[in-house]
Design a protein around this motif. Structure first.
Motif, mmCIF file in Angstrom:
data_model
loop_
_atom_site.group_PDB
_atom_site.id
_atom_site.type_symbol
_atom_site.label_atom_id
_atom_site.label_comp_id
_atom_site.label_asym_id
_atom_site.label_seq_id
_atom_site.Cartn_x
_atom_site.Cartn_y
_atom_site.Cartn_z
ATOM 1 N N ASP A 133 -27.543 -5.695 -83.099
ATOM 2 C CA ASP A 133 -26.269 -5.099 -82.709
ATOM 3 C C ASP A 133 -26.285 -4.620 -81.263
ATOM 4 O OD1 ASP A 133 -25.430 -5.709 -85.241
ATOM 5 O OD2 ASP A 133 -25.580 -3.641 -85.992
ATOM 6 N N TYR A 134 -27.421 -4.118 -80.813
ATOM 7 C CA TYR A 134 -27.550 -3.696 -79.418
ATOM 8 C C TYR A 134 -27.348 -4.893 -78.486
ATOM 9 C CZ TYR A 134 -29.557 -1.728 -75.157
ATOM 10 O OH TYR A 134 -29.758 -1.310 -73.857
ATOM 11 N N LEU A 135 -27.998 -5.998 -78.786
ATOM 12 C CA LEU A 135 -27.844 -7.187 -77.947
ATOM 13 C C LEU A 135 -26.410 -7.715 -77.997
ATOM 14 C CD1 LEU A 135 -31.196 -9.060 -78.602
ATOM 15 C CD2 LEU A 135 -30.475 -7.929 -76.486
ATOM 16 N N ARG A 136 -25.773 -7.630 -79.144
ATOM 17 C CA ARG A 136 -24.383 -8.088 -79.264
ATOM 18 C C ARG A 136 -23.438 -7.250 -78.407
ATOM 19 N NH1 ARG A 136 -23.521 -9.230 -85.783
ATOM 20 N NH2 ARG A 136 -24.488 -11.285 -85.814
ATOM 21 N N THR A 137 -23.752 -5.989 -78.222
ATOM 22 C CA THR A 137 -22.862 -5.102 -77.476
ATOM 23 C C THR A 137 -23.316 -4.857 -76.034
ATOM 24 O OG1 THR A 137 -23.995 -3.156 -78.360
ATOM 25 C CG2 THR A 137 -22.040 -3.923 -79.543
ATOM 26 N N HIS A 138 -24.446 -5.431 -75.654
ATOM 27 C CA HIS A 138 -24.964 -5.290 -74.287
ATOM 28 C C HIS A 138 -25.295 -6.679 -73.743
ATOM 29 C CE1 HIS A 138 -25.504 -1.248 -75.923
ATOM 30 N NE2 HIS A 138 -25.428 -0.832 -74.675
ATOM 31 N N ALA A 160 -28.562 -11.360 -71.752
ATOM 32 C CA ALA A 160 -28.757 -12.380 -70.709
ATOM 33 C C ALA A 160 -30.155 -12.288 -70.105
ATOM 34 C CB ALA A 160 -27.691 -12.233 -69.631
ATOM 35 N N ALA A 161 -30.625 -11.072 -69.856
ATOM 36 C CA ALA A 161 -31.969 -10.892 -69.298
ATOM 37 C C ALA A 161 -33.027 -11.380 -70.285
ATOM 38 C CB ALA A 161 -32.205 -9.428 -68.936
ATOM 39 N N TYR A 162 -32.836 -11.067 -71.554
ATOM 40 C CA TYR A 162 -33.770 -11.506 -72.588
ATOM 41 C C TYR A 162 -33.756 -13.030 -72.696
ATOM 42 C CZ TYR A 162 -35.986 -11.625 -77.249
ATOM 43 O OH TYR A 162 -36.801 -11.873 -78.324
ATOM 44 N N GLY A 163 -32.589 -13.621 -72.692
ATOM 45 C CA GLY A 163 -32.478 -15.076 -72.766
ATOM 46 C C GLY A 163 -33.122 -15.758 -71.574
ATOM 47 N N ARG A 191 -34.812 0.831 -76.369
ATOM 48 C CA ARG A 191 -33.436 1.121 -75.923
ATOM 49 C C ARG A 191 -32.458 0.923 -77.076
ATOM 50 N NH1 ARG A 191 -35.454 -1.480 -71.305
ATOM 51 N NH2 ARG A 191 -34.354 -3.453 -71.689
ATOM 52 N N ALA A 192 -32.687 -0.115 -77.882
ATOM 53 C CA ALA A 192 -31.814 -0.378 -79.025
ATOM 54 C C ALA A 192 -31.906 0.739 -80.056
ATOM 55 C CB ALA A 192 -32.174 -1.723 -79.658
ATOM 56 N N ILE A 193 -33.103 1.213 -80.322
ATOM 57 C CA ILE A 193 -33.286 2.305 -81.288
ATOM 58 C C ILE A 193 -32.592 3.566 -80.792
ATOM 59 C CG2 ILE A 193 -35.031 3.870 -82.275
ATOM 60 C CD1 ILE A 193 -36.869 1.328 -82.437
ATOM 61 N N ASP A 194 -32.771 3.888 -79.509
ATOM 62 C CA ASP A 194 -32.112 5.061 -78.933
ATOM 63 C C ASP A 194 -30.599 4.929 -79.021
ATOM 64 O OD1 ASP A 194 -34.650 6.059 -78.379
ATOM 65 O OD2 ASP A 194 -34.576 5.511 -76.249
ATOM 66 N N TRP A 195 -30.097 3.733 -78.705
ATOM 67 C CA TRP A 195 -28.668 3.450 -78.795
ATOM 68 C C TRP A 195 -28.186 3.605 -80.233
ATOM 69 C CZ3 TRP A 195 -26.382 -0.690 -81.449
ATOM 70 C CH2 TRP A 195 -25.017 -0.903 -81.193
ATOM 71 N N VAL A 229 -26.923 -13.680 -82.005
ATOM 72 C CA VAL A 229 -26.305 -12.993 -80.870
ATOM 73 C C VAL A 229 -25.548 -14.011 -80.022
ATOM 74 C CG1 VAL A 229 -26.713 -11.572 -78.827
ATOM 75 C CG2 VAL A 229 -28.168 -11.288 -80.864
ATOM 76 N N PRO A 230 -24.218 -14.022 -80.093
ATOM 77 C CA PRO A 230 -23.454 -14.979 -79.299
ATOM 78 C C PRO A 230 -23.824 -14.904 -77.812
ATOM 79 C CG PRO A 230 -22.026 -13.915 -80.884
ATOM 80 C CD PRO A 230 -23.344 -13.186 -80.927
#
Length: 172
Positions: free
Chosen positions: A119-124, A129-132, A163-167, A43-44
């Motif tokens: 993919d969720y983290l890549r697009t959100h 940032a919060a996870y990092g 949230r990622a699964i729902d997305w 995840v960039p």
């Protein structure tokens, strides 16, 4: 005892994945259906432990152990299912753990779970940032306690994963 190290995103993680993926394509050959960079290093912008997680997808797990010698020649240690039925796990780098291979057969639902999270983290980027930030804080407060690090992010990751699964369902 392993030290918990979380680094700011490193652009070379993508090229390290690509290099390793090429070697894995050579090992698994026609058995390989697809291969993916997963986990935080994929995840960039996301801070991560500097371990390249790779998800190869093969036709079937039947007879996959025939490749263990070739994996060993690349520096990997075969760990079998390693607590996750339907997966074959390999790790490289000894105590430093530089690479993790999470190998699944086509159709395993864990493949989609891992990829939708990525993919969720890549697009959100705000979620990434919060996870990092959480990972960096936990690594700072628990530099020699990997279990405390893992436990400290467990609830956050479960909520993030939901949230990622729902997305992902909304984008199928």
């Amino acid at each position: 005892m392993r030290q918990v190290i979380v680094l700011p995103y490193q652009s070379e993680w993508a090229s390290e994945y690509a290099r390793e993926a090429g070697q894995l394509r050579d090992v698994f050959g026609a058995r390989l259906h697809s291969i993916h960079h997963m986990g935080s290093t994929s995840v960039p912008g996301l801070a991560a432990k500097p371990i390249i997680d790779i998800l190869p997808v093969v036709d079937t797990l039947e007879g996959i152990e025939q490749f263990d010698a070739q994996m060993k020649a690349l520096g990997y240690e075969a760990k079998g299912e390693f607590g996750m039925p339907g997966r074959r796990y390999y790790r490289k780098g000894g105590d430093e753990r530089t690479h993790h291979i999470h190998l699944y057969a086509v159709g395993n639902p864990e493949i989609k779970r891992h990829l939708v999270f990525r993919d969720y983290l890549r697009t959100h980027p705000e979620e990434a940032a919060a996870y990092g930030a959480l990972k960096q804080q936990l690594a700072t407060t628990n530099p020699l306690d990997i279990e405390a690090y893992i436990n400290g992010k467990d609830a956050f990751v479960k909520e993030l994963e939901q949230r990622a699964i729902d997305w992902g369902k909304a984008h199928d």
